[in-house]
Design a protein around this motif. Structure first.
Motif, PDB file in Angstrom:
ATOM      1  N   UNK A  31       0.841  -1.185   0.000  1.00  0.00           N
ATOM      2  CA  UNK A  31       0.000   0.000   0.000  1.00  0.00           C
ATOM      3  C   UNK A  31       0.876   1.235   0.000  1.00  0.00           C
ATOM      4  N   UNK A  32       0.679   2.091  -0.960  1.00  0.00           N
ATOM      5  CA  UNK A  32       1.462   3.319  -1.053  1.00  0.00           C
ATOM      6  C   UNK A  32       0.563   4.457  -0.561  1.00  0.00           C
ATOM      7  N   UNK A  33       0.890   4.961   0.601  1.00  0.00           N
ATOM      8  CA  UNK A  33       0.061   5.992   1.218  1.00  0.00           C
ATOM      9  C   UNK A  33       0.751   7.337   1.174  1.00  0.00           C
ATOM     10  N   UNK A  34       0.005   8.361   0.939  1.00  0.00           N
ATOM     11  CA  UNK A  34       0.591   9.692   0.952  1.00  0.00           C
ATOM     12  C   UNK A  34      -0.455  10.724   0.618  1.00  0.00           C
ATOM     13  N   UNK A  35      -0.234  11.958   1.004  1.00  0.00           N
ATOM     14  CA  UNK A  35      -1.205  12.998   0.680  1.00  0.00           C
ATOM     15  C   UNK A  35      -1.176  13.319  -0.810  1.00  0.00           C
ATOM     16  N   UNK A  36      -2.117  14.137  -1.247  1.00  0.00           N
ATOM     17  CA  UNK A  36      -2.126  14.588  -2.643  1.00  0.00           C
ATOM     18  C   UNK A  36      -0.846  15.351  -2.936  1.00  0.00           C
ATOM     19  N   UNK A  37      -0.232  15.030  -4.070  1.00  0.00           N
ATOM     20  CA  UNK A  37       1.001  15.711  -4.445  1.00  0.00           C
ATOM     21  C   UNK A  37       2.242  15.102  -3.840  1.00  0.00           C
ATOM     22  N   UNK A  38       2.101  13.943  -3.196  1.00  0.00           N
ATOM     23  CA  UNK A  38       3.258  13.317  -2.544  1.00  0.00           C
ATOM     24  C   UNK A  38       4.199  12.655  -3.544  1.00  0.00           C
ATOM     25  N   UNK A 198      -3.354  -4.426   2.598  1.00  0.00           N
ATOM     26  CA  UNK A 198      -1.904  -4.330   2.405  1.00  0.00           C
ATOM     27  C   UNK A 198      -1.122  -5.226   3.358  1.00  0.00           C
ATOM     28  N   UNK A 199      -0.110  -5.878   2.787  1.00  0.00           N
ATOM     29  CA  UNK A 199       0.851  -6.628   3.607  1.00  0.00           C
ATOM     30  C   UNK A 199       1.883  -5.673   4.180  1.00  0.00           C
ATOM     31  N   UNK A 200       2.271  -4.692   3.379  1.00  0.00           N
ATOM     32  CA  UNK A 200       3.193  -3.662   3.825  1.00  0.00           C
ATOM     33  C   UNK A 200       2.658  -2.308   3.367  1.00  0.00           C
ATOM     34  N   UNK A 201       3.038  -1.296   4.113  1.00  0.00           N
ATOM     35  CA  UNK A 201       2.604   0.062   3.767  1.00  0.00           C
ATOM     36  C   UNK A 201       3.839   0.933   3.629  1.00  0.00           C
ATOM     37  N   UNK A 202       3.904   1.645   2.491  1.00  0.00           N
ATOM     38  CA  UNK A 202       4.985   2.610   2.285  1.00  0.00           C
ATOM     39  C   UNK A 202       4.361   3.994   2.344  1.00  0.00           C
ATOM     40  N   UNK A 203       4.868   4.805   3.247  1.00  0.00           N
ATOM     41  CA  UNK A 203       4.366   6.172   3.368  1.00  0.00           C
ATOM     42  C   UNK A 203       5.292   7.091   2.573  1.00  0.00           C
ATOM     43  N   UNK A 204       4.723   7.824   1.684  1.00  0.00           N
ATOM     44  CA  UNK A 204       5.505   8.723   0.828  1.00  0.00           C
ATOM     45  C   UNK A 204       5.054  10.160   1.083  1.00  0.00           C
ATOM     46  N   UNK A 205       6.028  11.032   1.146  1.00  0.00           N
ATOM     47  CA  UNK A 205       5.729  12.436   1.430  1.00  0.00           C
ATOM     48  C   UNK A 205       6.748  13.292   0.700  1.00  0.00           C
ATOM     49  N   UNK A 206       6.264  14.241  -0.065  1.00  0.00           N
ATOM     50  CA  UNK A 206       7.117  15.148  -0.844  1.00  0.00           C
ATOM     51  C   UNK A 206       8.145  14.370  -1.650  1.00  0.00           C
ATOM     52  N   UNK A 207       7.718  13.280  -2.236  1.00  0.00           N
ATOM     53  CA  UNK A 207       8.570  12.515  -3.128  1.00  0.00           C
ATOM     54  C   UNK A 207       9.522  11.555  -2.437  1.00  0.00           C
ATOM     55  N   UNK A 208       9.544  11.564  -1.126  1.00  0.00           N
ATOM     56  CA  UNK A 208      10.485  10.697  -0.423  1.00  0.00           C
ATOM     57  C   UNK A 208       9.741   9.563   0.295  1.00  0.00           C
TER      58      UNK A 208
END
Lengths: 288, 532
Positions: A31-38, A198-208
């Protein structure tokens, strides 16, 4: 194994949508989680080979997918965030067209399209022009085309937008089934979507990439840092300025606030059992 | 500022910005600039823009400022409406298709302001294109001109003829856009006939111009392009009604006598007569306002579902979303290839075509089977219909929003230019197979020209579609070229000119290939990952 190494995307104008993003993926749902524009959609577009990164690499079973995109496209199913359809074509014709572009033909194409039509339960609408489909039906056609050809990698970008709650649940079930022996990347800003599958969650923020963990690990990290309190309406603005609020509900006895912080911060606040939304919010706060 | 004027200004501003920021605008300006140079042929050449017969002599005007002004104004008011329609129609359809209209409709802005804003924006855009023609007019005066340079003499005919014609064109484009059945590619074909009737036949009928015995023509109440106005002006300039009057660039094979052409004195009555023509545009705008709710409703309504056979249980199955039971996907052989993707795209061009495809098939077959004269007519019809069918093929993906789906497929070729050229080429070849076969057997001397001509159609549609990300610029340019070709001048197919020659066709094909090269260069510059 899908290996993404130091992927960076800088758009004309200077916007850095992805910044040295690295991750390794095996079978299961990420699961790729992040706000809009991440940077989620940028990452999805690069993995789907419709966008070129500024730097970095994507390797599929050891082969460079950016240099030779045809190889990864053979095993890829992609459901983009926004996509159009050809209004005059029927559902079957649209799937047949994309199936041909995947290299399916003849009996295999017809069988594959039939399977997908039944899988997404559009048999009754399959011969109708796509122009007459509802948003949910179009989304199902999108899912169907992504699964044509039995892909090994399935990338779905904000797939539940526009689906009603019942369809959303069914789609999550579908993703869970799909994940057996496949890499599924689910990009969303709706926490409940990843929570379910999701088995794993990746949190993305400002491209990182901020954090990658299992849902259990995220919840454990948030334990002891989630609080709830009831305040008066006049106290709410001050509270919102001092802590990261995850939910507010107004009831007869006051405003029930749930927030994340290292300490209670306000009199009357008690520890609460963390949810994945709290954990996600905490991750964003720590990354800010 | 009232709500009406504020809404009008907002719509006008938004439309203008969108048009000016479109790549097609730059192409259109360049095309108008280039075309305008053909309006004033070298006086030593065997071509003429306006000519008339009197006392058995073929005559035209000396290249004074007035004559050049009249020629440019006349040809702009005649031809720009024909091609310009394609450039400005479709903005309401776009708002409906992209679901922008529900947002606009939920604002307090009056519907009339929305439509009037569209009209004025289209008018302003066409005026810009029409205004470009004055630059070559001035330059050509300095090259070929006779007498003193009088800028007012060049501009005045333009002001009299062009704005009413373009305003009317903008209004008609809006009416077509809002009317179910007229919007889209069917309307593109119908516009040719509407243009002929509205700009020529009706004014001609009202003025009595077809009656050669009439000494004085009536001033028609309806004459948006000023065709009768031009004829009356020529009559006034030369002192008598000419035995024949040819308006438009033509090839001459007789000696030409050039005389002074002072033009028509501009009086208040002349100005009022031309200004009154703008009233027809208001009438058309009114019609469009009445039609618009119907058009908006039909766009929102789903098409009638085809009858499907009953389910095995004898009752309609309920669509319950994605299946909830476990499943297993089956693998089938996948052999993506350039050929299969070309075939897929060609099939899609056919399936995505509207009702136009059926008359196209009939016309294509007739073009191969009928005797020479009717076959030529059928060929002309096929050419126009096919061009409209393929106009959006190269830009299909960005128009429909399917780019992420299509370009992620393994069979999608590395070069979109090559892919679309191959698929459009295959489509065109299949449609014109009867004509190609007939020409090879009956008129082999025209075969090379025909093949060059078809290559032009393919290359131009693909290159202009990719460069402008749409089909309207190609539609506008092609219909103008088609009209010229079927008249026998600048025949890029070799099928209409009395004397077949491959040179013109080769020149058109070469020009289109150059544009294709530009599209290819742009593709290389914006290359996606490992593909076009």
């Amino acid at each position: 194994m899908l290996q993404i190494e130091r992927l960076t995307k800088r758009y004309a104008g200077g916007t850095v949508a992805l910044d040295q993003f690295s991750i390794e993926l095996g079978p299961g749902v990420l699961g790729l989680l992040g706000p809009n524009g991440a940077g989620k959609t940028t990452l999805m577009s690069i993995l789907a080979t419709v966008l070129r990164p500024t730097s970095g690499s994507v390797r599929w079973k050891g082969n460079d997918a950016l240099e030779n995109p045809a190889e990864i496209r053979r095993v890829l199913g992609y459901l983009p965030q926004d996509f159009g359809v050809y209004d005059r074509l029927t559902g079957v014709e649209f799937l047949q067209y994309l199936g041909r572009l995947k290299g399916l033909s003849g009996r295999g194409l017809r069988a594959s399209v039939d399977e997908m039509i039944d899988l997404v339960n559009l048999r009754n609408a399959a011969s109708r022009p796509l122009g007459g489909y509802s948003g949910g039906m179009r989304q199902r056609i999108g899912i169907a085309q992504a699964l044509l050809g039995n892909p090994e990698i399935v990338i779905v970008d904000e797939p539940t937008v526009g689906l009603d709650p019942e369809e959303r649940v069914r789609f999550r079930n579908l993703l869970s089934e799909l994940a057996h022996g496949r890499i599924v990347i689910l990009s969303t800003h709706i926490v409940s979507d990843v929570e379910a599958v999701a088995d794993r969650i990746a949190v993305i923020r400002k491209g990182k990439l901020v954090r990658i963990a299992t849902p259990g690990e995220l919840l454990a990290h948030a334990a002891g840092r989630v609080f709830r309190v009831v305040v008066g309406a006049e106290q709410l603005p001050q509270l919102q300025q001092s802590v990261a609020v995850s939910s507010i509900s107004r009831k007869a006895d006051g405003v029930h606030v749930r927030f994340v912080a290292d300490t209670p911060r306000i009199g009357g606040a008690v520890e609460a059992e963390p949810t994945l939304e709290d954990a996600y919010l905490l991750t964003n706060v720590e990354a800010a | 500022m009232t709500l009406l004027t504020a809404a009008l200004a907002a719509q006008l501003g938004a439309e203008t910005r969108m048009r000016l920021r479109s790549g097609a605008t730059a192409f259109a300006i360049l095309a108008m600039f280039a075309v305008a140079f053909t309006y004033i042929p070298d006086p030593a050449a065997n071509r003429v823009s306006i000519s008339w017969e009197r006392d058995g002599l073929l005559m035209s005007g000396l290249y004074s400022s007035a004559y050049i002004g009249w020629v440019v104004a006349m040809l702009t008011s005649m031809m720009l409406p024909f091609a310009g329609f394609y450039l400005v129609t479709g903005s309401v359809k776009r708002d409906l298709d992209r679901h922008i209209w529900p947002i606009v409709a939920s604002t307090p802005a009056p519907r009339a302001a929305y439509l009037a804003g569209k009209l004025l924006a289209s008018f302003a855009y066409l005026l810009l294109l029409g205004g470009v023609t004055l630059i070559p007019a001035t330059l050509l005066f300095f090259r070929y001109g006779h007498g003193p340079f009088e800028p007012l003499e060049i501009v005045t005919p333009w002001l009299l003829l062009v704005p009413p014609a373009l305003l009317f064109t903008a209004a008609m484009a809006l009416l077509f856009d809002v009317t179910p059945g007229l919007r889209g590619r069917g309307g593109f074909v119908l516009w040719f006939f509407a243009w002929t009737v509205l700009f020529f036949l009706i004014p001609g009928q009202l003025s009595g111009v077809l009656d050669r015995d009439r000494v004085q023509l009536d001033t028609p109440a309806f004459d948006p392009a000023g065709i009768i106005f031009v004829e009356k002006s020529v009559q006034e300039a030369i002192g008598t009604r000419p035995q024949s009057l040819n308006l438009g660039v033509g090839i001459i094979s007789r000696p030409l006598h050039r005389v002074e052409f002072p033009g028509t004195p501009v009086t208040a009555q002349v100005v009022l007569t031309r200004a009154a023509q703008c009233g027809w545009s208001v009438v058309v705008l009114g019609l469009a306002t009445i039609m618009f709710p119907l058009g908006a409703a039909s766009s929102a309504r789903a098409p009638r579902a085809k009858r499907t056979s009953a389910s095995p249980k004898g009752e309609a199955a309920v669509e319950t979303g994605t299946a909830a039971t476990a499943f297993k996907l089956v693998s089938h052989p996948m052999r993506p290839s350039f050929v299969s993707s070309v075939i897929a795209d060609t099939i899609l061009t056919w399936k995505a075509a509207s009702w136009l495809k059926w008359p196209t098939v009939v016309a294509a077959l007739l073009a191969g089977l009928l005797p020479a004269g009717p076959a030529r007519g059928a060929f002309a019809v096929t050419l126009l219909l096919v061009a409209i069918m393929i106009s959006e093929t190269a830009a299909r993906e960005p128009i429909a929003g399917t780019s992420p789906l299509v370009f992620a497929q393994p069979g999608t070729p590395r070069s979109i230019v090559a892919w679309k050229c191959a698929s459009v080429g295959l489509f065109v070849t299949m449609v014109f197979l009867p004509s190609i076969a007939r020409t090879a057997v009956m008129n082999p001397e025209r075969l090379v020209s025909l093949l060059f001509g078809l290559a032009f159609v393919v290359a131009a549609s693909v290159s202009l579609g990719l460069l402008t990300k749409g089909g309207r610029f190609f539609s506008a340019l092609f219909t103008a070229a088609w009209y010229t070709a079927v008249q026998g001048a600048l025949d890029f197919t070799g099928m209409f000119a009395v004397v077949p020659g491959a040179a013109t066709a080769a020149a058109f094909a070469a020009a289109a290939l150059l544009t294709l090269a530009a599209a290819w260069l742009m593709e290389q510059r914006t290359a996606r990952v490992g593909s076009a």
